[in-house]
Write a protein that holds these residues in place. Structure first.
Motif, PDB file in Angstrom:
ATOM      1  N   HIS A  69       0.843  -1.196   0.000  1.00 49.43           N
ATOM      2  CA  HIS A  69       0.000   0.000   0.000  1.00 49.43           C
ATOM      3  C   HIS A  69       0.882   1.251   0.000  1.00 49.43           C
ATOM      4  CE1 HIS A  69      -3.236   2.746   0.867  1.00 49.43           C
ATOM      5  NE2 HIS A  69      -2.609   3.161   1.953  1.00 49.43           N
ATOM      6  N   ASN A  74       2.892   1.721  -3.293  1.00 50.32           N
ATOM      7  CA  ASN A  74       2.114   2.303  -4.388  1.00 50.32           C
ATOM      8  C   ASN A  74       2.048   3.820  -4.294  1.00 50.32           C
ATOM      9  OD1 ASN A  74       1.441  -0.006  -5.851  1.00 50.32           O
ATOM     10  ND2 ASN A  74      -0.255  -0.467  -4.485  1.00 50.32           N
ATOM     11  N   LYS A  97       6.486   4.929  -4.041  1.00 48.90           N
ATOM     12  CA  LYS A  97       7.189   4.377  -5.214  1.00 48.90           C
ATOM     13  C   LYS A  97       8.560   3.753  -4.952  1.00 48.90           C
ATOM     14  CE  LYS A  97       3.980   5.957  -8.018  1.00 48.90           C
ATOM     15  NZ  LYS A  97       2.745   5.412  -7.546  1.00 48.90           N
ATOM     16  N   GLN A 117       2.080   4.024 -14.524  1.00 46.81           N
ATOM     17  CA  GLN A 117       2.431   4.845 -13.358  1.00 46.81           C
ATOM     18  C   GLN A 117       2.354   6.335 -13.691  1.00 46.81           C
ATOM     19  OE1 GLN A 117       2.873   4.015 -10.169  1.00 46.81           O
ATOM     20  NE2 GLN A 117       2.480   1.886 -10.677  1.00 46.81           N
ATOM     21  N   ILE A 151      -1.336   7.242 -13.846  1.00 46.75           N
ATOM     22  CA  ILE A 151      -1.887   7.314 -12.489  1.00 46.75           C
ATOM     23  C   ILE A 151      -1.475   8.620 -11.824  1.00 46.75           C
ATOM     24  CG2 ILE A 151      -1.764   6.300 -10.167  1.00 46.75           C
ATOM     25  CD1 ILE A 151      -1.453   3.543 -11.596  1.00 46.75           C
ATOM     26  N   LYS A 158      -6.408   8.829  -7.347  1.00 47.87           N
ATOM     27  CA  LYS A 158      -5.160   8.071  -7.394  1.00 47.87           C
ATOM     28  C   LYS A 158      -5.138   7.003  -6.303  1.00 47.87           C
ATOM     29  CE  LYS A 158      -1.529  10.631  -7.781  1.00 47.87           C
ATOM     30  NZ  LYS A 158      -0.351  11.485  -7.552  1.00 47.87           N
ATOM     31  N   GLN A 160      -5.346   2.936  -6.831  1.00 48.50           N
ATOM     32  CA  GLN A 160      -4.264   2.067  -6.371  1.00 48.50           C
ATOM     33  C   GLN A 160      -4.778   1.000  -5.407  1.00 48.50           C
ATOM     34  OE1 GLN A 160      -1.664   5.204  -4.989  1.00 48.50           O
ATOM     35  NE2 GLN A 160      -0.428   5.100  -6.840  1.00 48.50           N
ATOM     36  N   PHE A 199      -4.338  -2.321  -7.547  1.00 44.71           N
ATOM     37  CA  PHE A 199      -3.123  -3.015  -7.120  1.00 44.71           C
ATOM     38  C   PHE A 199      -3.328  -3.878  -5.878  1.00 44.71           C
ATOM     39  CE2 PHE A 199      -1.169   0.695  -9.351  1.00 44.71           C
ATOM     40  CZ  PHE A 199      -0.580  -0.027 -10.374  1.00 44.71           C
TER      41      PHE A 199
END
Length: 187
Positions: free
Chosen positions: A37, A40, A43, A126, A129, A137, A141, A145
């Protein structure tokens, strides 16, 4: 709303009985999902580790403030999200750049990150996003994800389920349009 396992851990943490053991159980249970989490959002692997550590420190320090009205993981995700955004904001200020410039830099650096196994399309995703408003966003995510349910996302972000769904669907459309407009990929 707590699972029996969560209730047991929270009880031990709040009562101080076997607090270290209970905290280790909590870390073992949530370390990996919280890592991804946070990853994401920030990065970078090393930054993610720092934020994850700060998250667990806050959890340990403030467990007595947990009202048990929501699921434990929702509270943990909320702390992790806030820690991630605070970390990025401080990093941008330290580097004397805008939040947007920092996000662009982080995405560009993904290609040199040894923990990122992305291909060109993943970098393009990416970047797409990154163009989204913050709420869209984060919702994207969490759904895309992390495969969280809308109800879970709504609880974590303290919004309605309808708002979470709306943010996700708007995000998907914007990402699709962005990828179609700025890439050589055929969809």
């Amino acid at each position: 709303m707590l699972t029996p396992e969560e209730a047991h851990i929270v009880s031990q943490l709040k009562q101080g009985k076997n607090k270290e053991k209970a905290f280790q159980e909590l870390v073992n249970l949530y370390k990996e999902p919280l890592y991804w989490h946070i990853r994401n959002i920030v990065k970078n692997h090393d930054d993610t580790d720092d934020v994850l550590q700060n998250t667990f420190i806050k959890v340990f320090r403030y467990i007595d403030n947990f009202k048990e009205e929501s699921k434990l993981y929702s509270w943990l995700y909320r702390i992790a999200s806030n820690e991630s955004f605070t970390f990025l904001s401080k990093k941008a200020k330290r580097l004397k750049i805008s939040d947007e410039e920092l996000q662009e830099s982080l995405i560009e650096n993904l290609t040199s990150d040894t923990y990122f196994e992305g291909k060109t399309i993943q970098i393009a995703l990416q970047k797409a996003i990154n163009t989204l408003p913050e709420k869209q966003k984060v919702v994207f995510q969490m759904k895309y994800f992390e495969d969280l349910k809308y109800q879970e996302i709504a609880e974590i972000l303290e919004v309605t389920e309808g708002t979470a769904k709306s943010n996700y669907h708007h995000a998907v459309q914007k990402i699709k349009n962005n990828l179609e407009d700025h890439s050589t990929f055929d969809f």
